[in-house]
Design a protein around this motif. Structure first.
Motif, short mmCIF file in Angstrom:
data_model
loop_
_atom_site.label_atom_id
_atom_site.label_comp_id
_atom_site.label_asym_id
_atom_site.label_seq_id
_atom_site.Cartn_x
_atom_site.Cartn_y
_atom_site.Cartn_z
N LEU A 103 0.83 -1.20 0.00
CA LEU A 103 0.00 0.00 0.00
C LEU A 103 0.87 1.26 0.00
N ALA A 104 1.92 1.25 0.79
CA ALA A 104 2.83 2.40 0.83
C ALA A 104 3.45 2.63 -0.55
N GLY A 105 3.86 1.57 -1.19
CA GLY A 105 4.44 1.69 -2.53
C GLY A 105 3.45 2.27 -3.53
N GLN A 106 2.19 1.82 -3.45
CA GLN A 106 1.15 2.35 -4.33
C GLN A 106 0.93 3.84 -4.09
N ARG A 107 0.92 4.23 -2.82
CA ARG A 107 0.67 5.64 -2.50
C ARG A 107 1.83 6.52 -2.94
N VAL A 108 3.05 6.03 -2.81
CA VAL A 108 4.21 6.80 -3.28
C VAL A 108 4.13 6.98 -4.78
N LEU A 109 3.80 5.90 -5.49
CA LEU A 109 3.67 5.97 -6.95
C LEU A 109 2.58 6.95 -7.36
N MET A 110 1.43 6.92 -6.66
CA MET A 110 0.35 7.85 -6.97
C MET A 110 0.79 9.29 -6.72
N GLY A 111 1.56 9.51 -5.66
CA GLY A 111 2.07 10.85 -5.36
C GLY A 111 3.00 11.36 -6.45
N ARG A 112 3.84 10.48 -6.94
CA ARG A 112 4.76 10.86 -8.02
C ARG A 112 3.99 11.21 -9.28
N ARG A 113 2.98 10.43 -9.59
CA ARG A 113 2.16 10.70 -10.78
C ARG A 113 1.44 12.04 -10.65
N ALA A 114 0.97 12.33 -9.44
CA ALA A 114 0.27 13.59 -9.21
C ALA A 114 1.22 14.78 -9.39
N GLU A 115 2.46 14.60 -8.96
CA GLU A 115 3.45 15.68 -9.12
C GLU A 115 3.80 15.90 -10.58
N GLU A 116 3.81 14.85 -11.36
CA GLU A 116 4.14 14.94 -12.78
C GLU A 116 3.03 15.55 -13.60
N ALA A 117 1.81 15.45 -13.11
CA ALA A 117 0.64 15.95 -13.87
C ALA A 117 0.54 17.45 -13.86
#
Length: 117
Positions: A103-117
């Motif tokens: 879950l932590a890995g998924q949330r980190v990945l989602m955070g990175r995607r949000a920053e890139e958008a």
């Protein structure tokens, strides 16, 4: 003095409880100990989830100047996260430690995607 890894292959068989939950860091001496707890039917609430309240409160008060209502809403998310970790653990036949890490890995990945958008 803080001691890490109090839950070990030696101490788990001595436990007389249904669950372990607490904000102590690094409760498990190694990842395999999570499987020992599960094999004994002892529910383990990952310390990284349980101890999130202190971080959420400190950053909310000190950095964000949030109201008590805002803090309460964000703190209630800890219970939802624990429910999600336990559900994932049960449905995938894994430990809460593994489910929390995923879950932590998924949330980190989602955070990175949000920053890139």
């Amino acid at each position: 003095m803080l001691v890490d890894g109090l839950l070990t292959a030696r101490t788990v068989p001595l436990l007389r409880c249904a669950a372990v939950a607490g904000p102590a860091n690094n409760q498990l001496d190694e990842p395999a100990t999570a499987r020992l707890l599960a094999a004994r039917g002892i529910l383990w609430a990952p310390d990284v989830v349980v101890s999130a309240g202190g971080v959420i409160h400190a950053t909310g008060v000190e950095l964000r100047r949030e109201s008590e209502d805002q803090l309460a809403e964000r703190l209630s998310g800890i219970a939802a996260t624990l429910r999600q970790v336990f559900h994932t653990s049960r449905t995938h036949g894994t430990t809460p430690a593994t489910a929390a890490r995923e879950l932590a890995g998924q949330r980190v990945l989602m955070g990175r995607r949000a920053e890139e958008a």
